[in-house]
Design a protein around this motif. Structure first.
Motif, mmCIF file in Angstrom:
data_model
loop_
_atom_site.group_PDB
_atom_site.id
_atom_site.type_symbol
_atom_site.label_atom_id
_atom_site.label_comp_id
_atom_site.label_asym_id
_atom_site.label_seq_id
_atom_site.Cartn_x
_atom_site.Cartn_y
_atom_site.Cartn_z
ATOM 1 N N MET A 62 0.857 -1.187 0.000
ATOM 2 C CA MET A 62 0.000 0.000 0.000
ATOM 3 C C MET A 62 0.891 1.234 0.000
ATOM 4 O O MET A 62 1.757 1.375 0.857
ATOM 5 N N VAL A 63 0.672 2.103 -0.999
ATOM 6 C CA VAL A 63 1.494 3.314 -1.137
ATOM 7 C C VAL A 63 0.596 4.505 -1.463
ATOM 8 O O VAL A 63 -0.555 4.350 -1.849
ATOM 9 N N ALA A 64 1.175 5.669 -1.331
ATOM 10 C CA ALA A 64 0.575 6.906 -1.842
ATOM 11 C C ALA A 64 1.565 7.468 -2.848
ATOM 12 O O ALA A 64 2.786 7.294 -2.706
ATOM 13 N N HIS A 65 1.041 8.111 -3.888
ATOM 14 C CA HIS A 65 1.900 8.745 -4.885
ATOM 15 C C HIS A 65 1.052 9.597 -5.820
ATOM 16 O O HIS A 65 -0.175 9.554 -5.777
ATOM 17 N N SER A 66 1.732 10.373 -6.640
ATOM 18 C CA SER A 66 1.070 11.162 -7.674
ATOM 19 C C SER A 66 1.914 11.070 -8.930
ATOM 20 O O SER A 66 3.076 10.671 -8.874
ATOM 21 N N PHE A 67 1.325 11.435 -10.057
ATOM 22 C CA PHE A 67 2.035 11.365 -11.333
ATOM 23 C C PHE A 67 2.101 12.732 -11.979
ATOM 24 O O PHE A 67 1.217 13.564 -11.794
ATOM 25 N N ARG A 68 3.154 12.931 -12.773
ATOM 26 C CA ARG A 68 3.286 14.141 -13.568
ATOM 27 C C ARG A 68 2.978 13.789 -15.013
ATOM 28 O O ARG A 68 3.455 12.787 -15.530
ATOM 29 N N GLY A 69 2.151 14.636 -15.650
ATOM 30 C CA GLY A 69 1.832 14.442 -17.051
ATOM 31 C C GLY A 69 0.338 14.367 -17.274
ATOM 32 O O GLY A 69 -0.371 13.691 -16.527
ATOM 33 N N GLU A 70 -0.117 15.079 -18.272
ATOM 34 C CA GLU A 70 -1.553 15.129 -18.587
ATOM 35 C C GLU A 70 -2.142 13.749 -18.845
ATOM 36 O O GLU A 70 -3.328 13.520 -18.590
ATOM 37 N N VAL A 71 -1.334 12.823 -19.354
ATOM 38 C CA VAL A 71 -1.823 11.483 -19.666
ATOM 39 C C VAL A 71 -2.421 10.800 -18.437
ATOM 40 O O VAL A 71 -3.279 9.923 -18.560
ATOM 41 N N PHE A 72 -2.018 11.229 -17.240
ATOM 42 C CA PHE A 72 -2.480 10.587 -16.011
ATOM 43 C C PHE A 72 -3.778 11.171 -15.456
ATOM 44 O O PHE A 72 -4.304 10.673 -14.464
ATOM 45 N N GLY A 73 -4.289 12.219 -16.065
ATOM 46 C CA GLY A 73 -5.577 12.784 -15.644
ATOM 47 C C GLY A 73 -5.639 13.014 -14.151
ATOM 48 O O GLY A 73 -4.742 13.632 -13.566
ATOM 49 N N PRO A 74 -6.703 12.494 -13.484
ATOM 50 C CA PRO A 74 -6.868 12.740 -12.047
ATOM 51 C C PRO A 74 -5.779 12.105 -11.178
ATOM 52 O O PRO A 74 -5.608 12.500 -10.031
ATOM 53 N N ALA A 75 -5.041 11.147 -11.714
ATOM 54 C CA ALA A 75 -3.966 10.516 -10.936
ATOM 55 C C ALA A 75 -2.765 11.440 -10.764
ATOM 56 O O ALA A 75 -1.800 11.083 -10.094
ATOM 57 N N GLN A 76 -2.841 12.652 -11.338
ATOM 58 C CA GLN A 76 -1.788 13.642 -11.099
ATOM 59 C C GLN A 76 -1.848 14.134 -9.654
ATOM 60 O O GLN A 76 -0.849 14.628 -9.132
ATOM 61 N N LYS A 77 -3.006 13.985 -9.029
ATOM 62 C CA LYS A 77 -3.155 14.359 -7.620
ATOM 63 C C LYS A 77 -2.711 13.191 -6.743
ATOM 64 O O LYS A 77 -2.746 12.029 -7.160
ATOM 65 N N LEU A 78 -2.309 13.512 -5.523
ATOM 66 C CA LEU A 78 -1.918 12.479 -4.573
ATOM 67 C C LEU A 78 -3.074 11.490 -4.385
ATOM 68 O O LEU A 78 -4.220 11.901 -4.185
ATOM 69 N N HIS A 79 -2.763 10.212 -4.481
ATOM 70 C CA HIS A 79 -3.775 9.166 -4.313
ATOM 71 C C HIS A 79 -3.103 7.919 -3.746
ATOM 72 O O HIS A 79 -1.881 7.784 -3.760
ATOM 73 N N GLY A 80 -3.906 7.021 -3.253
ATOM 74 C CA GLY A 80 -3.397 5.771 -2.712
ATOM 75 C C GLY A 80 -3.511 4.651 -3.727
ATOM 76 O O GLY A 80 -4.355 4.698 -4.627
#
Length: 127
Positions: free
Chosen positions: A11-29
């Motif tokens: 179990m981790v938390a992380h976020s992604f950089r790049g428009e391709v990731f849409g809402p996953a650019q925000k911190l999520h688990g």
């Protein structure tokens, strides 16, 4: 080819950089079921691919080093999108290192991170 697979979870938390990731650019688990498959062409002198208990313990130690962490704050991952594919490789590499001499005779290690029952990613490396 013979194989043994051991399992854990992460179990981790992380976020992604790049428009391709849409809402996953925000911190999520993210919660992953982690499968590590160890392969050998021939069984060893004990008739096994690898000691399952030792492999399970080694995978558990690797996972413990990442579990409940915000990967965005980990220096090892600075500037990296910690995608499922990336993490599968990271777990595989750390597992091979953790196995040490127990990896002798293995021909490959594959790690699969299951994001859900409908999506997963894998990385396999030859030894």
């Amino acid at each position: 080819m013979f194989s043994v697979t051991v399992r854990d979870h992460l179990m981790v938390a992380h976020s992604f950089r790049g428009e391709v990731f849409g809402p996953a650019q925000k911190l999520h688990g993210a919660t992953f079921v982690v499968d590590a498959t160890l392969r050998r062409r021939e069984l060893d002198e004990n008739g096994v691919v690898v000691d399952i208990g030792m492999a399970t313990g080694a995978l558990g130690e690797v996972v413990a080093g990442l579990n409940y962490r915000n990967l965005d704050e980990e220096p090892d991952f600075a500037g990296v999108n910690t995608t499922t594919e990336f993490l599968a490789k990271e777990v595989a590499d750390r597992l091979v290192e953790r196995l040490g001499d127990h990896a002798a005779g293995l021909c490959s290690v594959a790690v699969t991170l299951h994001e859900s029952h409908v999506a997963w990613a894998s990385y396999e490396r030859d030894l």
